[in-house]
Motif scaffolding. Structure first.
Motif, PDB file in Angstrom:
ATOM      1  N   ASP A 267       0.860  -1.171   0.000  1.00  0.00           N
ATOM      2  CA  ASP A 267       0.000   0.000   0.000  1.00  0.00           C
ATOM      3  C   ASP A 267       0.901   1.226   0.000  1.00  0.00           C
ATOM      4  N   LEU A 268       0.858   1.975  -1.088  1.00  0.00           N
ATOM      5  CA  LEU A 268       1.693   3.172  -1.236  1.00  0.00           C
ATOM      6  C   LEU A 268       3.170   2.857  -1.044  1.00  0.00           C
ATOM      7  N   GLY A 269       3.572   1.715  -1.615  1.00  0.00           N
ATOM      8  CA  GLY A 269       4.976   1.359  -1.582  1.00  0.00           C
ATOM      9  C   GLY A 269       5.451   0.676  -0.326  1.00  0.00           C
ATOM     10  N   ARG A 270       4.602   0.531   0.672  1.00  0.00           N
ATOM     11  CA  ARG A 270       4.983  -0.149   1.910  1.00  0.00           C
ATOM     12  C   ARG A 270       4.358  -1.539   1.946  1.00  0.00           C
ATOM     13  N   VAL A 271       5.118  -2.518   2.404  1.00  0.00           N
ATOM     14  CA  VAL A 271       4.615  -3.888   2.521  1.00  0.00           C
ATOM     15  C   VAL A 271       3.605  -3.959   3.660  1.00  0.00           C
ATOM     16  N   VAL A 272       2.368  -4.349   3.314  1.00  0.00           N
ATOM     17  CA  VAL A 272       1.325  -4.481   4.336  1.00  0.00           C
ATOM     18  C   VAL A 272       0.874  -5.929   4.496  1.00  0.00           C
ATOM     19  N   GLY A 273       1.265  -6.804   3.559  1.00  0.00           N
ATOM     20  CA  GLY A 273       0.864  -8.203   3.663  1.00  0.00           C
ATOM     21  C   GLY A 273       1.974  -9.133   3.231  1.00  0.00           C
ATOM     22  N   LEU A 274       2.224 -10.161   4.044  1.00  0.00           N
ATOM     23  CA  LEU A 274       3.175 -11.223   3.713  1.00  0.00           C
ATOM     24  C   LEU A 274       2.442 -12.539   3.904  1.00  0.00           C
ATOM     25  N   SER A 275       2.050 -13.178   2.796  1.00  0.00           N
ATOM     26  CA  SER A 275       1.237 -14.388   2.846  1.00  0.00           C
ATOM     27  C   SER A 275       1.904 -15.480   2.031  1.00  0.00           C
TER      28      SER A 275
ATOM     29  N   LEU B 171      14.950  -9.672  11.554  1.00  0.00           N
ATOM     30  CA  LEU B 171      14.756  -8.391  10.873  1.00  0.00           C
ATOM     31  C   LEU B 171      13.328  -8.205  10.380  1.00  0.00           C
ATOM     32  N   ILE B 172      12.466  -9.185  10.632  1.00  0.00           N
ATOM     33  CA  ILE B 172      11.079  -9.024  10.216  1.00  0.00           C
ATOM     34  C   ILE B 172      10.420  -7.851  10.926  1.00  0.00           C
ATOM     35  N   ASN B 173      10.978  -7.449  12.073  1.00  0.00           N
ATOM     36  CA  ASN B 173      10.413  -6.318  12.801  1.00  0.00           C
ATOM     37  C   ASN B 173      10.604  -4.999  12.054  1.00  0.00           C
ATOM     38  N   LEU B 174      11.421  -5.011  10.967  1.00  0.00           N
ATOM     39  CA  LEU B 174      11.575  -3.809  10.149  1.00  0.00           C
ATOM     40  C   LEU B 174      10.353  -3.550   9.277  1.00  0.00           C
ATOM     41  N   LEU B 175       9.498  -4.560   9.123  1.00  0.00           N
ATOM     42  CA  LEU B 175       8.270  -4.392   8.327  1.00  0.00           C
ATOM     43  C   LEU B 175       7.201  -3.712   9.176  1.00  0.00           C
ATOM     44  N   ASP B 176       7.434  -2.477   9.527  1.00  0.00           N
ATOM     45  CA  ASP B 176       6.559  -1.815  10.488  1.00  0.00           C
ATOM     46  C   ASP B 176       5.230  -1.365   9.890  1.00  0.00           C
ATOM     47  N   GLY B 177       5.020  -1.622   8.593  1.00  0.00           N
ATOM     48  CA  GLY B 177       3.720  -1.357   7.995  1.00  0.00           C
ATOM     49  C   GLY B 177       2.881  -2.616   7.825  1.00  0.00           C
TER      50      GLY B 177
ATOM     51  N   THR C  20      -0.901  -8.002   7.871  1.00  0.00           N
ATOM     52  CA  THR C  20      -1.197  -9.426   7.982  1.00  0.00           C
ATOM     53  C   THR C  20       0.036 -10.247   7.675  1.00  0.00           C
ATOM     54  N   LEU C  21       0.268 -11.290   8.483  1.00  0.00           N
ATOM     55  CA  LEU C  21       1.397 -12.195   8.299  1.00  0.00           C
ATOM     56  C   LEU C  21       0.864 -13.616   8.369  1.00  0.00           C
ATOM     57  N   ASN C  22       0.912 -14.313   7.250  1.00  0.00           N
ATOM     58  CA  ASN C  22       0.386 -15.679   7.180  1.00  0.00           C
ATOM     59  C   ASN C  22       1.475 -16.594   6.632  1.00  0.00           C
ATOM     60  N   LEU C  23       2.051 -17.417   7.512  1.00  0.00           N
ATOM     61  CA  LEU C  23       3.088 -18.383   7.133  1.00  0.00           C
ATOM     62  C   LEU C  23       2.627 -19.804   7.443  1.00  0.00           C
ATOM     63  N   SER C  24       1.337 -20.028   7.476  1.00  0.00           N
ATOM     64  CA  SER C  24       0.788 -21.312   7.910  1.00  0.00           C
ATOM     65  C   SER C  24       1.050 -22.416   6.900  1.00  0.00           C
ATOM     66  N   CYS C  25       0.950 -23.660   7.392  1.00  0.00           N
ATOM     67  CA  CYS C  25       1.076 -24.868   6.567  1.00  0.00           C
ATOM     68  C   CYS C  25       2.411 -24.929   5.850  1.00  0.00           C
ATOM     69  N   ASN C  26       3.494 -24.769   6.598  1.00  0.00           N
ATOM     70  CA  ASN C  26       4.846 -24.913   6.081  1.00  0.00           C
ATOM     71  C   ASN C  26       5.630 -25.795   7.045  1.00  0.00           C
ATOM     72  N   SER C  27       6.962 -25.751   6.946  1.00  0.00           N
ATOM     73  CA  SER C  27       7.813 -26.514   7.857  1.00  0.00           C
ATOM     74  C   SER C  27       8.833 -25.585   8.505  1.00  0.00           C
ATOM     75  N   LEU C  28       8.376 -24.431   8.921  1.00  0.00           N
ATOM     76  CA  LEU C  28       9.243 -23.461   9.584  1.00  0.00           C
ATOM     77  C   LEU C  28       9.473 -23.897  11.026  1.00  0.00           C
TER      78      LEU C  28
ATOM     79  N   LEU D 283       0.254  -4.723  12.917  1.00  0.00           N
ATOM     80  CA  LEU D 283      -0.085  -6.118  12.656  1.00  0.00           C
ATOM     81  C   LEU D 283      -1.440  -6.475  13.265  1.00  0.00           C
ATOM     82  N   GLN D 284      -2.368  -6.903  12.392  1.00  0.00           N
ATOM     83  CA  GLN D 284      -3.717  -7.254  12.833  1.00  0.00           C
ATOM     84  C   GLN D 284      -3.975  -8.755  12.815  1.00  0.00           C
ATOM     85  N   MET D 285      -3.367  -9.457  11.855  1.00  0.00           N
ATOM     86  CA  MET D 285      -3.593 -10.896  11.771  1.00  0.00           C
ATOM     87  C   MET D 285      -2.276 -11.633  11.679  1.00  0.00           C
ATOM     88  N   LEU D 286      -2.083 -12.596  12.601  1.00  0.00           N
ATOM     89  CA  LEU D 286      -0.878 -13.417  12.642  1.00  0.00           C
ATOM     90  C   LEU D 286      -1.287 -14.877  12.578  1.00  0.00           C
ATOM     91  N   ASP D 287      -0.841 -15.586  11.544  1.00  0.00           N
ATOM     92  CA  ASP D 287      -1.155 -17.007  11.392  1.00  0.00           C
ATOM     93  C   ASP D 287       0.142 -17.774  11.152  1.00  0.00           C
TER      94      ASP D 287
END
Length: 602
Positions: free
Chosen positions: A69-77, A90-96, A99-107, A121-125
Motif C-alpha cells: 500500500d503506497l509502496g509499503r509492505v502491508v501483507g506477507l502471505s 529483521l522481520i520487525n523492520l516491516l513496520d507497515g 497481515t502475516l500468514n506463514l501457515s502450513c509450512n515446515s518453519l 499487525l492485525q492478523m498473525l497465522d
C-alpha cells in the motif's frame, strides 16, 4: 464463529490485494526490502527458490506473497509453500505489516521477539509449522492484533496473553504443548470472541475470570489435564455458542445455571468426571434430558449413545420441540418400550439410530413419511410384525436427486463404529452418510416388500437375522445404487433372481441360512461373492465349478451364529468425536472447517 474468522481473514486479504494492484510496479521501501531479503535468507535453498524473490529486483510489491500500500509492505502471505527454515529477526523492520500468514509450512525455531513490536499487525497465522519454545510476548506487544492462530506447532511454556491488545477477537493456540494453568484474568481485556486452547498440557483448575469475556462465543479447552469444578462465572457468558470441555479431569456437579446459556448450540462434556443430576456429562433420566433439551431451537445433532443403562423407556408425551433436529442417536442405552408418536414431528430428521436397545412393537408407518430421513438403524432390538409399506416410499431414498444437503448446516464429524471396537469410518457431514435401512437382529416377519425396489438411492439394506419369508423380489434389481444387501438368517425361499446381477455397485451380498433353492446367478458382481454368502441353503446349487452337484454347505459351530462379518453393518452405531473443528484451513487446501450445531454427551 468459524465463519467470522474466515470472513475476517478474507476481508483483510481482499483489501490488501486491492492495494497491491495499485503498487505492483512501485519500488520497494529500502527498509522493507532489507527485511524481506533477510527473511528469504533465513530459508533453506529449496525454500528460497520456492519463494522466488530476487535480490536485484527492487519492485518487491510484485513478489510472490507480497501486498503493498503506497509502496509499503502491508501483507506477507506464504501459506502452504513447503518452506523450510526460520524467521529472521529483521522481520520487525516491516513496520507497515498488517497481515502475516506463514501457515502450513515446515518453519522451525522460535519466532523473533520483534513480531510483537509490529505496530500495525492485525492478523498473525503461524499454524501448522514446527515452531518451538515460548511464544514471544511483551507487556505492550501486538498493540493492533485482532486474530492470532499459532495452532499445530510445538510451542511450550505458559500460554500467550496479549494485555496490550485492545482489539483481539480470535486466539487459537490449540495442538501445542503449552502448560501450566490457564490465566483467565488476562484473557478478556479485549472483546475476544474465540478462545481455542485444545490439545495442550494445561493443568489445574479453571479459575474464575472467564465471566468477563462478555463477547465470548466459543471456548474450547478440551484434551488437556484440567481438574476441579467449573467456575460459576462461566455460566454468565450470555453470548457463548460453542463449549468444548471434553477429555479433561473436571469433576463436581454442573450448575443448573447452564440453562442460562441461551445461545448455546454446541456442547461437549464427554470424558470427564462430572457427577450429580441433570444437567450432568452421565445422564440417568431420559425423560428429563429430552424435556430439557427440546427447548434448544437450534439444536441439530443429539447423540446420547451408551447412557440410561437403568432400563428406561422412551417417554410417551410432553416432548414437542427439537424442530431443527437432524440427527438423533439413542443407541446402546438399554431402552425399552416402543417408538413414540412424538418423533413423527421431527420433520428435519435425517439420521435416526435406535440400535442396540430393547425396543419392541411394530415399526411405526409414519417413519416412512419423514421426508428427510435417509439413514435408519433399528437393529438389535425386539421389533416385530411386518415392514410398513411406507418404508418403500421414503422421498429421500426414491430419487438420487432428492436434496439431502442443508446449506445452512456446518461440518460436524460423525463416526459410524462397529459395536465391539473403537475403529470406524468418519463422515465430516451428515449428508455424507450412506443412505441405509438397517433393521437386522429383530423379530420381523412377512415378505420382503417388492416396493423396496423404488429406493433407487439406497446404498445399504440389511434385513438379516429376522423371520422374513417368501421370495426375494425381482424388483430389487431396480435399486441401482445398492452396495450392501444382507438377507442372512431368515426364512426366505425360492430362487435368487438373476436380475440382481444388474446391481453394478453391489459389493456385499449375503443370503446365508435361508431356504433358497435353484442356481446361484452368474455374471456381474456375483462372480466376486464368496461361498460364505450362500451357505446354509440346503437346496441351493453352487455352479462355481461348472456343475450343479454341489450344495451350499452348512457351516458348523460358531459360524452359524452370524459372525462378525455377516452382521458388521447390523452392529453399527453412531458416535461423535469432536475436538475443535473450526479455526483454519487444513494443510494443503487450508479448508476451513465449521462444526455442525450439535450436542454430544456420552
Amino acid at each position: 464463529m468459524g465463519s467470522y474468522y474466515l470472513f475476517h481473514f478474507l476481508l483483510i486479504y481482499v483489501l490488501l490485494h486491492v492495494h497491491g494492484i495499485h503498487s505492483l510496479n512501485q519500488r520497494c521501501n529500502p527498509t522493507d526490502l532489507e527485511a524481506l531479503l533477510a527473511f528469504s535468507n533465513g530459508l533453506d535453498r529449496k525454500g528460497a527458490r520456492l519463494v522466488g524473490w530476487r535480490p536485484n529486483d527492487t519492485t518487491c510489491c510484485s513478489w510472490t506473497g507480497i501486498s503493498c500500500d503506497l509502496g509499503r509492505v502491508v501483507g506477507l502471505s506464504l501459506f502452504n509453500k513447503s518452506l523450510h527454515g526460520s524467521i529472521s529477526s529483521l522481520i520487525n523492520l516491516l513496520d507497515g505489516l498488517v497481515t502475516l500468514n506463514l501457515s502450513c509450512n515446515s518453519l522451525y525455531g522460535q519466532p523473533p521477539e520483534g513480531l510483537g513490536r509490529l505496530p500495525r499487525l492485525q492478523m498473525l497465522d503461524l499454524s501448522v509449522n514446527m515452531f518451538s519454545g515460548a511464544f514471544p510476548l511483551s507487556e505492550d506487544g501486538f498493540p493492533a492484533i485482532e486474530v492470532v492462530n499459532v495452532s499445530f506447532n510445538k510451542f511450550t511454556g505458559p500460554h500467550p496473553t496479549f494485555p496490550g491488545a485492545a482489539n483481539l477477537t480470535v486466539l487459537d493456540i490449540g495442538s501445542n504443548t503449552f502448560s501450566g494453568s490457564i490465566n483467565t484474568r488476562t484473557l478478556c481485556v479485549a472483546p475476544v470472541k474465540v478462545l481455542r486452547f485444545s490439545r495442550n498440557e494445561f493443568t489445574g483448575e479453571v479459575l474464575a475470570g472467564l465471566g468477563r469475556c462478555k463477547m465470548l462465543a466459543e471456548l474450547s479447552i478440551d484434551s488437556n489435564g484440567l481438574t476441579g469444578n467449573l467456575p460459576s462465572d462461566l455460566y454468565t457468558i450470555s453470548e457463548l455458542k460453542r463449549l468444548s470441555l471434553r477429555e479433561n479431569q473436571l469433576s463436581g456437579s454442573l450448575s443448573e445455571n447452564l440453562g442460562n446459556l441461551s445461545q448455546l448450540i454446541y456442547i461437549d462434556l464427554s470424558c470427564n468426571m462430572f457427577t450429580g443430576i441433570i444437567p450432568d456429562n452421565g445422564f440417568t433420566n431420559l425423560s428429563s434430558v429430552l424435556r430439557l433439551l427440546q427447548h434448544l431451537p437450534e439444536l441439530k445433532i443429539l447423540v446420547l449413545t451408551k447412557n440410561f443403562h437403568g432400563g428406561e423407556t422412551i417417554p410417551m408425551d410432553a416432548i414437542s420441540g427439537f424442530t431443527s433436529l437432524q440427527v438423533l442417536v439413542l443407541a446402546n442405552c438399554a431402552l425399552s418400550g416402543m417408538i413414540q408418536p412424538w418423533m413423527q414431528n421431527l420433520e428435519s430428521l435425517r439420521v435416526l439410530d435406535l440400535s442396540w436397545n430393547k425396543l419392541n412393537g411394530n415399526i411405526p408407518p409414519w417413519l416412512g413419511n419423514l421426508n428427510n430421513l435417509f439413514y435408519l438403524d433399528l437393529s438389535n432390538n425386539s421389533f416385530s410384525g411386518e415392514l410398513p409399506k411406507s418404508l418403500t416410499q421414503m422421498k429421500s431414498l426414491i430419487s438420487s436427486n432428492y436434496p439431502r444437503e442443508d446449506a445452512s448446516s456446518e461440518d460436524f464429524p460423525l463416526f459410524m463404529k462397529n459395536n465391539s471396537t473403537n475403529k470406524g469410518l468418519q463422515y465430516n457431514h451428515v449428508s455424507s452418510f450412506p443412505p441405509s435401512l438397517i433393521l437386522s437382529n429383530n423379530f420381523l416377519v412377512g415378505p420382503v416388500l417388492p416396493g423396496l425396489g423404488h429406493l433407487v438411492d439406497l446404498h445399504l439394506l440389511d434385513l438379516s437375522w429376522n423371520n422374513f419369508s417368501g421370495h426375494i423380489p425381482d424388483e430389487l434389481s431396480n435399486m441401482s445404487s445398492l452396495e450392501v444387501l444382507n438377507f442372512a438368517q431368515n426364512d426366505l425361499s425360492g430362487s435368487i433372481p438373476s436380475s440382481l446381477t444388474n446391481l453394478n455397485f453391489l459389493s456385499k451380498f449375503d443370503v446365508s441360512y435361508n431356504n433358497l433353492t435353484g442356481e446361484i446367478p452368474t455374471g456381474g458382481q456375483f462372480s466376486t461373492f464368496a461361498n460364505e454368502s450362500f451357505v446354509g441353503n440346503a437346496a441351493l446349487c453352487l455352479l462355481r465349478d461348472g456343475s450343479c452337484s454341489g450344495k451350499a454347505p452348512v457351516l458348523e459351530g460358531n459360524e452359524q451364529q452370524g459372525g462378525t462379518d455377516t452382521t458388521l453393518y447390523a452392529m453399527t452405531y453412531i458416535s461423535v468425536e469432536v475436538g475443535f473443528i473450526l479455526g483454519y484451513w487444513l494443510f494443503g487446501t487450508y479448508c476451513f472447517l465449521q462444526g455442525l450445531v450439535g450436542l454430544r454427551i456420552f
